[in-house]
Design a protein around this motif. Sequence first.
Motif, PDB file in Angstrom:
ATOM      1  N   UNK A 160      -4.168  64.077   5.840  1.00  0.00           N
ATOM      2  CA  UNK A 160      -5.070  62.938   6.001  1.00  0.00           C
ATOM      3  C   UNK A 160      -4.793  61.846   4.993  1.00  0.00           C
ATOM      4  N   UNK A 161      -5.687  60.883   4.950  1.00  0.00           N
ATOM      5  CA  UNK A 161      -5.561  59.731   4.047  1.00  0.00           C
ATOM      6  C   UNK A 161      -6.753  59.692   3.104  1.00  0.00           C
ATOM      7  N   UNK A 162      -6.491  59.462   1.856  1.00  0.00           N
ATOM      8  CA  UNK A 162      -7.547  59.443   0.855  1.00  0.00           C
ATOM      9  C   UNK A 162      -8.414  58.188   0.983  1.00  0.00           C
ATOM     10  N   UNK A 163      -9.639  58.282   0.451  1.00  0.00           N
ATOM     11  CA  UNK A 163     -10.533  57.136   0.396  1.00  0.00           C
ATOM     12  C   UNK A 163     -10.244  56.359  -0.883  1.00  0.00           C
ATOM     13  N   UNK A 164     -10.095  55.059  -0.774  1.00  0.00           N
ATOM     14  CA  UNK A 164      -9.820  54.221  -1.941  1.00  0.00           C
ATOM     15  C   UNK A 164     -11.124  53.811  -2.607  1.00  0.00           C
ATOM     16  N   UNK A 165     -11.214  54.030  -3.906  1.00  0.00           N
ATOM     17  CA  UNK A 165     -12.360  53.595  -4.702  1.00  0.00           C
ATOM     18  C   UNK A 165     -11.843  52.630  -5.746  1.00  0.00           C
ATOM     19  N   UNK A 166     -11.875  51.366  -5.412  1.00  0.00           N
ATOM     20  CA  UNK A 166     -11.343  50.322  -6.285  1.00  0.00           C
ATOM     21  C   UNK A 166     -12.509  49.539  -6.865  1.00  0.00           C
ATOM     22  N   UNK A 167     -13.003  49.989  -8.008  1.00  0.00           N
ATOM     23  CA  UNK A 167     -14.135  49.310  -8.628  1.00  0.00           C
ATOM     24  C   UNK A 167     -13.723  48.052  -9.381  1.00  0.00           C
ATOM     25  N   UNK A 168     -12.485  48.048  -9.863  1.00  0.00           N
ATOM     26  CA  UNK A 168     -12.006  46.886 -10.587  1.00  0.00           C
ATOM     27  C   UNK A 168     -12.473  46.811 -12.012  1.00  0.00           C
ATOM     28  N   UNK A 169     -13.111  47.893 -12.532  1.00  0.00           N
ATOM     29  CA  UNK A 169     -13.626  47.862 -13.895  1.00  0.00           C
ATOM     30  C   UNK A 169     -12.936  48.886 -14.786  1.00  0.00           C
ATOM     31  N   UNK A 170     -11.907  49.549 -14.247  1.00  0.00           N
ATOM     32  CA  UNK A 170     -11.184  50.517 -15.051  1.00  0.00           C
ATOM     33  C   UNK A 170     -11.854  51.859 -15.167  1.00  0.00           C
ATOM     34  N   UNK A 171     -12.981  52.067 -14.468  1.00  0.00           N
ATOM     35  CA  UNK A 171     -13.670  53.350 -14.533  1.00  0.00           C
ATOM     36  C   UNK A 171     -12.964  54.359 -13.663  1.00  0.00           C
ATOM     37  N   UNK A 172     -13.266  55.625 -13.883  1.00  0.00           N
ATOM     38  CA  UNK A 172     -12.630  56.681 -13.111  1.00  0.00           C
ATOM     39  C   UNK A 172     -13.043  56.577 -11.654  1.00  0.00           C
ATOM     40  N   UNK A 197      -2.416  51.111 -12.754  1.00  0.00           N
ATOM     41  CA  UNK A 197      -3.408  51.864 -11.983  1.00  0.00           C
ATOM     42  C   UNK A 197      -4.400  52.570 -12.903  1.00  0.00           C
ATOM     43  N   UNK A 198      -3.918  53.121 -14.000  1.00  0.00           N
ATOM     44  CA  UNK A 198      -4.801  53.776 -14.963  1.00  0.00           C
ATOM     45  C   UNK A 198      -5.809  52.784 -15.523  1.00  0.00           C
ATOM     46  N   UNK A 199      -5.368  51.580 -15.778  1.00  0.00           N
ATOM     47  CA  UNK A 199      -6.264  50.555 -16.326  1.00  0.00           C
ATOM     48  C   UNK A 199      -7.305  50.122 -15.298  1.00  0.00           C
ATOM     49  N   UNK A 200      -6.956  50.203 -14.015  1.00  0.00           N
ATOM     50  CA  UNK A 200      -7.898  49.820 -12.958  1.00  0.00           C
ATOM     51  C   UNK A 200      -8.720  50.990 -12.440  1.00  0.00           C
ATOM     52  N   UNK A 201      -8.377  52.206 -12.861  1.00  0.00           N
ATOM     53  CA  UNK A 201      -9.137  53.369 -12.416  1.00  0.00           C
ATOM     54  C   UNK A 201      -8.852  53.763 -10.982  1.00  0.00           C
ATOM     55  N   UNK A 202      -7.620  53.542 -10.502  1.00  0.00           N
ATOM     56  CA  UNK A 202      -7.264  53.941  -9.148  1.00  0.00           C
ATOM     57  C   UNK A 202      -6.040  54.845  -9.218  1.00  0.00           C
ATOM     58  N   UNK A 203      -5.734  55.494  -8.108  1.00  0.00           N
ATOM     59  CA  UNK A 203      -4.610  56.435  -8.086  1.00  0.00           C
ATOM     60  C   UNK A 203      -3.316  55.713  -7.720  1.00  0.00           C
ATOM     61  N   UNK A 204      -2.228  56.114  -8.357  1.00  0.00           N
ATOM     62  CA  UNK A 204      -0.928  55.503  -8.095  1.00  0.00           C
ATOM     63  C   UNK A 204      -0.454  55.728  -6.658  1.00  0.00           C
ATOM     64  N   UNK A 205      -0.572  56.945  -6.086  1.00  0.00           N
ATOM     65  CA  UNK A 205      -0.066  57.141  -4.717  1.00  0.00           C
ATOM     66  C   UNK A 205      -0.696  56.211  -3.689  1.00  0.00           C
ATOM     67  N   UNK A 206      -2.002  55.959  -3.796  1.00  0.00           N
ATOM     68  CA  UNK A 206      -2.650  55.082  -2.819  1.00  0.00           C
ATOM     69  C   UNK A 206      -2.140  53.655  -2.949  1.00  0.00           C
TER      70      UNK A 206
END
Length: 331
Positions: A263-275, A115-124
């Motif tokens: 509530x539920x978080x918004x997923x931001x999955x850029x796929x480039x490893x950015x924050x 998840x860190x490499x993809x820039x997304x959060x583990x819980x989501x």
Amino acid sequence: MDLAFIPSPSRGVLYLGPLPLRGYAFCIIIGVFVAVLLGNRRWIARGGRPGTVADIAVWAVPFGLVGGRLYHVITDYELYFTKGRDWVDAFKIWEGGLGIWGAIAFGALGAWIGCRRRGITLPSWADAVAPGVAFAQAIGRWGNWFNQELYGKPTDLPWALKITSDTGGRVPGTYHPTFLYECLWCIGVGLLVLWADRRFRLGHGRAFALYVAAYCAGRGWIEYLRVDEAHHILGVRLNVWTAILVFLAAVVYLVFSARLRPGREVIHDRGDGSDPEPPVAAGDGAEPGDAEGTASAKDRKRSEDAEAEDAEDVKGKDTAPDPASTSLKKS
């Protein structure tokens, strides 16, 4: 004479030419495939990119296998490191012996790295794969059936498991099929998480915590039926204590997470490893976890900014001096 029972396979390995196909490994592979497939569908439905679940699973699965084996070897060290035992057997994972507690802990570590490499959060990500993990466990338990292991107390019930092998301390007879009990329980857990996630829109890791709590509730009574050798604390099997402690931890997380981060978080999955981008506020009109709502909120913001600029232009024109009136005053 037994009128009915569940038969055990005569062997746990098939040979495709020179290649051995072990039932235990086959069940694990099928389970991983199901977890990734369902997790990918859920991730996309929440606004994520296709392939993200599989990319992170590349980290989570190997870590989980290592963790599961380590837990088993450490808690049953006498099977490998006592007199008359061969320590090399500790590496023979195909013969069975994966502790779910170690698998989840190390698997989570591997998933965190991915998840860190993809820039997304583990819980989501964990919420997306939670029901799939439960179904994977249900499939994986049939590996114990192939190995004729981890059965329960003797019984003459119609669904008793007939053990035919007398190797490894097994005594032929009919026993409680604890592998089947856990399989059915895990299917129920997966369906529960799917229903609760749709009904309450679970987020911030709460779907995964629900899976953990529900699984532990069943593992406790199933573990009580098992008769394989295990360490005991105060007369209770070690895995029962582990299930109790992990259950309590999952429930505490569910309660406090719901209060602190509803509530539920918004997923931001850029796929480039950015924050990941900051979540869209509720006032912007986006539903948590809704990719279309996020996009429409951004479009609405741009539209409001454009209208504000137009209003400033109009205001500027209204307050500017009229050239004709200025010339009259000069004359």
